[in-house]
Design a protein around this motif. Sequence first.
Motif, PDB file in Angstrom:
ATOM      1  N   LYS A  71       0.841  -1.200   0.000  1.00 19.77           N
ATOM      2  CA  LYS A  71       0.000   0.000   0.000  1.00 19.77           C
ATOM      3  C   LYS A  71       0.876   1.250   0.000  1.00 19.77           C
ATOM      4  O   LYS A  71       0.606   2.206  -0.735  1.00 19.77           O
ATOM      5  CB  LYS A  71      -0.927  -0.006   1.206  1.00 19.77           C
ATOM      6  CG  LYS A  71      -1.854   1.179   1.257  1.00 19.77           C
ATOM      7  CD  LYS A  71      -2.740   1.140   2.489  1.00 19.77           C
ATOM      8  CE  LYS A  71      -3.589   2.397   2.515  1.00 19.77           C
ATOM      9  NZ  LYS A  71      -4.069   2.716   3.828  1.00 19.77           N
ATOM     10  N   GLU A  76       3.960   1.518  -1.099  1.00 18.05           N
ATOM     11  CA  GLU A  76       4.588   1.621  -2.418  1.00 18.05           C
ATOM     12  C   GLU A  76       3.613   2.206  -3.440  1.00 18.05           C
ATOM     13  O   GLU A  76       3.988   3.062  -4.249  1.00 18.05           O
ATOM     14  CB  GLU A  76       5.066   0.254  -2.900  1.00 18.05           C
ATOM     15  CG  GLU A  76       6.302  -0.247  -2.207  1.00 18.05           C
ATOM     16  CD  GLU A  76       6.753  -1.608  -2.740  1.00 18.05           C
ATOM     17  OE1 GLU A  76       6.563  -1.878  -3.941  1.00 18.05           O
ATOM     18  OE2 GLU A  76       7.274  -2.386  -1.940  1.00 18.05           O
ATOM     19  N   LEU A  77       2.392   1.742  -3.408  1.00 18.21           N
ATOM     20  CA  LEU A  77       1.384   2.243  -4.336  1.00 18.21           C
ATOM     21  C   LEU A  77       1.109   3.730  -4.099  1.00 18.21           C
ATOM     22  O   LEU A  77       0.995   4.499  -5.054  1.00 18.21           O
ATOM     23  CB  LEU A  77       0.089   1.441  -4.206  1.00 18.21           C
ATOM     24  CG  LEU A  77      -1.053   1.854  -5.129  1.00 18.21           C
ATOM     25  CD1 LEU A  77      -0.638   1.684  -6.597  1.00 18.21           C
ATOM     26  CD2 LEU A  77      -2.295   1.026  -4.844  1.00 18.21           C
ATOM     27  N   TYR A  94       3.816   5.764  -5.581  1.00 18.25           N
ATOM     28  CA  TYR A  94       3.723   5.744  -7.039  1.00 18.25           C
ATOM     29  C   TYR A  94       2.608   6.649  -7.534  1.00 18.25           C
ATOM     30  O   TYR A  94       2.766   7.366  -8.507  1.00 18.25           O
ATOM     31  CB  TYR A  94       3.517   4.305  -7.536  1.00 18.25           C
ATOM     32  CG  TYR A  94       3.384   4.198  -9.029  1.00 18.25           C
ATOM     33  CD1 TYR A  94       4.494   4.313  -9.851  1.00 18.25           C
ATOM     34  CD2 TYR A  94       2.143   3.978  -9.619  1.00 18.25           C
ATOM     35  CE1 TYR A  94       4.379   4.207 -11.230  1.00 18.25           C
ATOM     36  CE2 TYR A  94       2.010   3.880 -10.984  1.00 18.25           C
ATOM     37  CZ  TYR A  94       3.124   3.997 -11.783  1.00 18.25           C
ATOM     38  OH  TYR A  94       3.001   3.897 -13.137  1.00 18.25           O
ATOM     39  N   THR A  95       1.480   6.607  -6.849  1.00 12.11           N
ATOM     40  CA  THR A  95       0.320   7.371  -7.306  1.00 12.11           C
ATOM     41  C   THR A  95       0.296   8.791  -6.736  1.00 12.11           C
ATOM     42  O   THR A  95      -0.531   9.602  -7.139  1.00 12.11           O
ATOM     43  CB  THR A  95      -0.999   6.668  -6.919  1.00 12.11           C
ATOM     44  OG1 THR A  95      -1.064   6.539  -5.498  1.00 12.11           O
ATOM     45  CG2 THR A  95      -1.100   5.306  -7.586  1.00 12.11           C
TER      46      THR A  95
END
Length: 65
Positions: A56, A58-59, A62-63
């Motif tokens: 989560k 990492e996401l 990224y986002t």
Amino acid sequence: MNFEDANKRLQEIVAKLENGNVSLDEATKLYEEGVTLAKDCYKQLENAKGKIVNLKEELEKYTGE
């Protein structure tokens, strides 16, 4: 032992202990096995939780959230 197998065995142990048709010695052995399985299941759940949290994070990086 994977989580599902450990959980299934733990349920079997609980059923045997609740039934009450086991000797004190057998009940003690089953209880000891159950505690070991419960600790293993808890560790597996904690590891899975850690992986999900990391993914989560990492996401979110990224986002940009």
